[in-house]
Design an enzyme around this catalytic site. Structure first.
Site, PDB file in Angstrom:
ATOM      1  N   ASP A   7       0.852  -1.189   0.000  1.00  0.00           N
ATOM      2  CA  ASP A   7       0.000   0.000   0.000  1.00  0.00           C
ATOM      3  C   ASP A   7       0.891   1.243   0.000  1.00  0.00           C
ATOM      4  OD1 ASP A   7      -2.057   1.806   0.308  1.00  0.00           O
ATOM      5  OD2 ASP A   7      -2.308   1.445   2.465  1.00  0.00           O
ATOM      6  N   ASN A  49      -0.766   4.580  -0.001  1.00  0.00           N
ATOM      7  CA  ASN A  49      -1.505   5.773   0.434  1.00  0.00           C
ATOM      8  C   ASN A  49      -2.277   5.577   1.744  1.00  0.00           C
ATOM      9  OD1 ASN A  49      -3.479   4.089  -0.428  1.00  0.00           O
ATOM     10  ND2 ASN A  49      -4.358   5.460  -1.970  1.00  0.00           N
ATOM     11  N   ASP A 100      -4.578   3.489   2.681  1.00  0.00           N
ATOM     12  CA  ASP A 100      -5.979   3.057   2.739  1.00  0.00           C
ATOM     13  C   ASP A 100      -6.111   1.567   3.069  1.00  0.00           C
ATOM     14  OD1 ASP A 100      -5.198   1.861   0.383  1.00  0.00           O
ATOM     15  OD2 ASP A 100      -6.731   2.796  -0.883  1.00  0.00           O
ATOM     16  N   ASP A 143      -1.462  -1.122  -3.940  1.00  0.00           N
ATOM     17  CA  ASP A 143      -1.757  -0.333  -5.142  1.00  0.00           C
ATOM     18  C   ASP A 143      -0.564  -0.304  -6.088  1.00  0.00           C
ATOM     19  OD1 ASP A 143      -0.038   1.538  -3.889  1.00  0.00           O
ATOM     20  OD2 ASP A 143      -1.752   2.406  -2.810  1.00  0.00           O
ATOM     21  N   ASP A 163      -3.449 -10.214 -16.064  1.00  0.00           N
ATOM     22  CA  ASP A 163      -4.478 -11.237 -15.922  1.00  0.00           C
ATOM     23  C   ASP A 163      -5.591 -10.910 -16.907  1.00  0.00           C
ATOM     24  OD1 ASP A 163      -5.996 -13.359 -14.611  1.00  0.00           O
ATOM     25  OD2 ASP A 163      -4.750 -12.913 -12.865  1.00  0.00           O
ATOM     26  N   GLU A 211      -5.043 -20.700 -17.445  1.00  0.00           N
ATOM     27  CA  GLU A 211      -5.483 -21.432 -16.262  1.00  0.00           C
ATOM     28  C   GLU A 211      -6.490 -22.472 -16.725  1.00  0.00           C
ATOM     29  OE1 GLU A 211      -7.274 -20.689 -11.799  1.00  0.00           O
ATOM     30  OE2 GLU A 211      -8.179 -19.727 -13.517  1.00  0.00           O
ATOM     31  N   ASP A 263      -4.991 -18.519  -5.046  1.00  0.00           N
ATOM     32  CA  ASP A 263      -6.139 -19.390  -4.761  1.00  0.00           C
ATOM     33  C   ASP A 263      -5.769 -20.580  -3.878  1.00  0.00           C
ATOM     34  OD1 ASP A 263      -7.796 -17.873  -6.446  1.00  0.00           O
ATOM     35  OD2 ASP A 263      -7.333 -19.121  -8.196  1.00  0.00           O
TER      36      ASP A 263
HETATM   37  O1  TEU Z   1      -9.855 -19.471 -10.465  1.00  0.00           O
HETATM   38  C1  TEU Z   1     -10.505 -20.525 -11.058  1.00  0.00           C
HETATM   39  C2  TEU Z   1     -10.762 -21.716 -10.242  1.00  0.00           C
HETATM   40  O2  TEU Z   1     -11.652 -22.454 -10.541  1.00  0.00           O
HETATM   41  C3  TEU Z   1      -9.974 -22.016  -9.049  1.00  0.00           C
HETATM   42  O3  TEU Z   1      -8.666 -21.767  -8.994  1.00  0.00           O
HETATM   43  C4  TEU Z   1     -10.723 -21.496  -7.884  1.00  0.00           C
HETATM   44  O4  TEU Z   1     -10.247 -20.304  -7.370  1.00  0.00           O
HETATM   45  C5  TEU Z   1     -10.660 -22.490  -6.785  1.00  0.00           C
HETATM   46  O5  TEU Z   1     -10.326 -23.720  -7.230  1.00  0.00           O
HETATM   47  C6  TEU Z   1     -11.994 -22.538  -6.165  1.00  0.00           C
HETATM   48  O6  TEU Z   1     -12.001 -23.607  -5.275  1.00  0.00           O
HETATM   49  C7  TEU Z   1      -9.789 -18.268 -11.147  1.00  0.00           C
HETATM   50  C8  TEU Z   1      -9.064 -17.235 -10.318  1.00  0.00           C
HETATM   51  O7  TEU Z   1      -7.735 -17.640 -10.129  1.00  0.00           O
HETATM   52  C9  TEU Z   1      -9.807 -17.034  -9.045  1.00  0.00           C
HETATM   53  O8  TEU Z   1      -9.160 -16.169  -8.167  1.00  0.00           O
HETATM   54  C10 TEU Z   1     -11.173 -16.496  -9.401  1.00  0.00           C
HETATM   55  O9  TEU Z   1     -11.958 -16.416  -8.249  1.00  0.00           O
HETATM   56  C11 TEU Z   1     -11.883 -17.372 -10.422  1.00  0.00           C
HETATM   57  O10 TEU Z   1     -11.061 -17.775 -11.496  1.00  0.00           O
HETATM   58  C12 TEU Z   1     -13.020 -16.610 -11.047  1.00  0.00           C
HETATM   59  O11 TEU Z   1     -12.518 -15.602 -11.867  1.00  0.00           O
END
Ligand code: TEU
Length: 552
Positions: free
Chosen positions: A21, A23, A25, A29, A98, A254, A329
């Site tokens: 961060d 600023n 908040d 950022d 992304d 992904e 994740d």
């Molecule tokens: O994630 C897709 C996805 O299905 C998984 O990695 C998920 O986050 C996890 O398995 C759920 O149990 C991608 C992104 O990386 C994730 O952060 C997003 O929430 C999701 O897509 C939706 O955009």
């Protein structure tokens, strides 16, 4: 064969909300990232994967985009973005954005238009269906709970959302949708970004018959039969022809359900689709039919090794692997795979790094992994931010009959907020992340796990990562050698060999906190020892979490 730049690269993932961060908040950022670029340069990384910074209502922390060409004010301005990109390039680092185009936010103009009327020009940007016998058109469940169908009163139809109801799925069958996506990719590439990490790109093609399946404990059926594994390749080839072929990009898809077979298409070395994919087989080894991923199970090492072996050998000479333990994740690697090292965290974090970074593929480091950051001791679900964690707690306690303690054990083990607590820069009150109140609590262990204490300490996890990254840059054997798994049955040791021409390398990793006997094969006698975490070897044994490589 000549090497592509991304085959020589190590990637670092930044989750902007939690990195730095600037600023006060409490939210990370873009100026904060720019300030910390020299740190990444010191680590030696080549590419930054930036999780979404686009305009978003932040239902899913930016994975719900309301304007693909704007920066979310909480992260800064487009000028801040340009400055970050320029500074990164000046330091010799590239930036990969992304790309979240399986779905938009429900607050995107396309969706706001789409829901207005059945004959709106944007109607077919999304999937709208009539009720069947007064109900949802099919019984599949969404990733974040409930049905994949959300009723829309205004036009009397359901729309499709594989994630939250604020993330409606785009209809890729509509050529206008694909034009829009290729245009926005062009916008960022023309700006100078170096590629994309493509969010759930394996889900863009649907079986439009919307099959129903057997209903599980949550009252819904499994989502995965919805996706069309053939059509996705057609669209990725089109994307390559229309956009990517005009730039020097790195792309990583992904692909949650990817197998070695499908990855050989997605990540083929002929460059027709993507540079590489994220596969989920190793992170998907635990879990159950009833509770999904929400268990405290630990995977068997023999199974983990079999997954890596399958991918390393299955893509050899045909396609390119990505290598990761962690991302935004997943729980923290050192907590997940080796229970934070049971008192040997530093050794264990280095061992995991050695094990992953000396395989063939492009390694990814998730922010804080290079410090050996751990899971957070969440005491109650109220401390979690993630919508998925809240839904899981409800599902576990209401649908699966778990007690509060059982549900919290699962959340502590697997929830995504573990990865999202603020980056631990120093030992000060908010770990140097913010001068305000952080949006997620700082892990109390930041007093001893932090960057300031590691960047100049030759024995730190950080310096171990830096050495591994240097080794990869110097060594064609590390980048291009073939992979062979040794001792496949062992539940303690992960041992493999790499070979290129006359050169060979042995990598030995002890995944347990006990002393295990291990004889180095005679062909490595007199080999050069590197990537180790104990100064001196002891012949015939590997100590708790010991690792080393021998090059002969
Ligand atoms: O994630 C897709 C996805 O299905 C998984 O990695 C998920 O986050 C996890 O398995 C759920 O149990 C991608 C992104 O990386 C994730 O952060 C997003 O929430 C999701 O897509 C939706 O955009």
């Amino acid at each position: 064969m000549s090497e592509a730049w991304w085959q020589r690269a190590v990637v670092y993932q930044i989750y902007p909300k939690s990195f730095q961060d600037s600023n006060g908040d409490g939210v990370g950022d873009l100026p904060g990232i720019t300030r910390r670029l020299p740190y990444l340069s010191k680590l030696g990384i080549d590419v930054i994967w930036l999780s979404p910074v686009y305009a978003s209502p932040m239902d899913d922390n930016g994975y719900d985009i309301s304007d693909y060409r704007a920066i979310a004010p909480v992260f800064g301005t487009m000028d801040d973005f340009d400055r970050m990109l320029e500074t990164a390039h000046g330091l010799g680092m590239r930036i990969v954005m992304d790309l979240v185009v399986n779905h938009t936010s429900d607050e995107h103009t396309w969706f706001k238009e789409s829901r207005k009327s059945k004959d709106n020009p944007y109607r077919d940007y999304y999937y709208w269906r009539d009720p069947v016998d007064g109900h949802e058109p099919s019984n599949m469940g969404a990733v974040f709970g409930g049905s994949i169908w959300e009723w829309d009163e205004a036009t009397g139809q359901y729309y499709l959302h594989c994630f939250s109801k604020k993330q409606p799925d785009l209809n890729w069958e509509n050529p206008s949708v694909r034009d829009e996506v290729y245009d926005l990719m062009d916008f960022w590439l023309a700006k100078g970004v170096d590629g994309f990490r493509m969010d759930v790109i394996g889900m863009i093609a649907k079986n439009a018959s919307f099959p129903s399946g057997d209903v599980g404990p949550t009252g819904y059926s499994d989502l995965w039969p919805l996706f069309n594994d053939e059509q996705v390749h057609v669209w990725l080839r089109e994307m390559r022809e229309r956009v990517l072929s005009r730039y020097e990009t790195m792309t990583v898809g992904e692909c949650v359900g990817a197998t070695v077979q499908t990855a050989r298409k997605y990540a083929n070395l002929d460059g027709s689709e993507l540079s590489m994919v994220f596969q989920f087989e190793h992170v998907g080894l635990t879990g159950s039919a009833e509770r999904g991923k929400w268990t405290t199970d630990k995977p068997k090492l023999s199974e983990l090794k079999r997954v890596f072996e399958r991918w390393e050998t299955g893509l050899e000479g045909v396609a390119w692997n990505s290598l990761y333990w962690d991302n935004h994740d997943q729980p923290r690697a050192v907590s997940r795979w080796v229970e934070a090292g049971k008192g040997h965290r530093v050794l264990a974090a280095k061992m995991l790094a050695t094990c992953l970074h000396l395989m063939k593929g492009t390694p990814y480091v998730y922010q804080g992994e290079e410090l050996g950051m751990t899971n957070y001791p969440f005491a109650s679900v109220e401390e979690c931010d993630d919508l998925e964690a809240h839904d899981a707690y409800r599902m576990l306690t209401q649908d699966c009959g778990c007690s509060h303690d059982e549900a919290m054990d699962a959340l502590r083990a697997i929830c995504r907020d573990n990865a999202r607590t603020p980056m631990q820069w120093d030992a000060s009150e908010q770990a140097g992340f913010t001068t305000g109140e952080p949006w997620l609590p700082v892990n109390p262990n930041h007093t001893h796990i932090n960057a300031a204490s590691q960047v100049d300490d030759p024995d730190s996890v950080f310096i171990h990562y830096r050495r591994l990254i240097e080794l990869r840059k110097r060594s064609e054997l590390v980048r291009q050698g073939t992979f062979e798994l040794l001792l496949p049955q062992s539940e303690e040791l992960f041992v493999y060999e790499r070979r290129l021409g006359d050169e060979r390398m042995l990598v030995a990793c002890n995944f347990c906190d006990c002393v295990v006997s291990f004889e180095v094969p005679a062909r490595y006698e007199g080999g050069r020892r590197t990537a180790y975490n104990y100064a001196k070897p002891i012949e015939g044994t590997l100590r708790p979490f010991e690792c080393f490589a021998l090059i002969a």
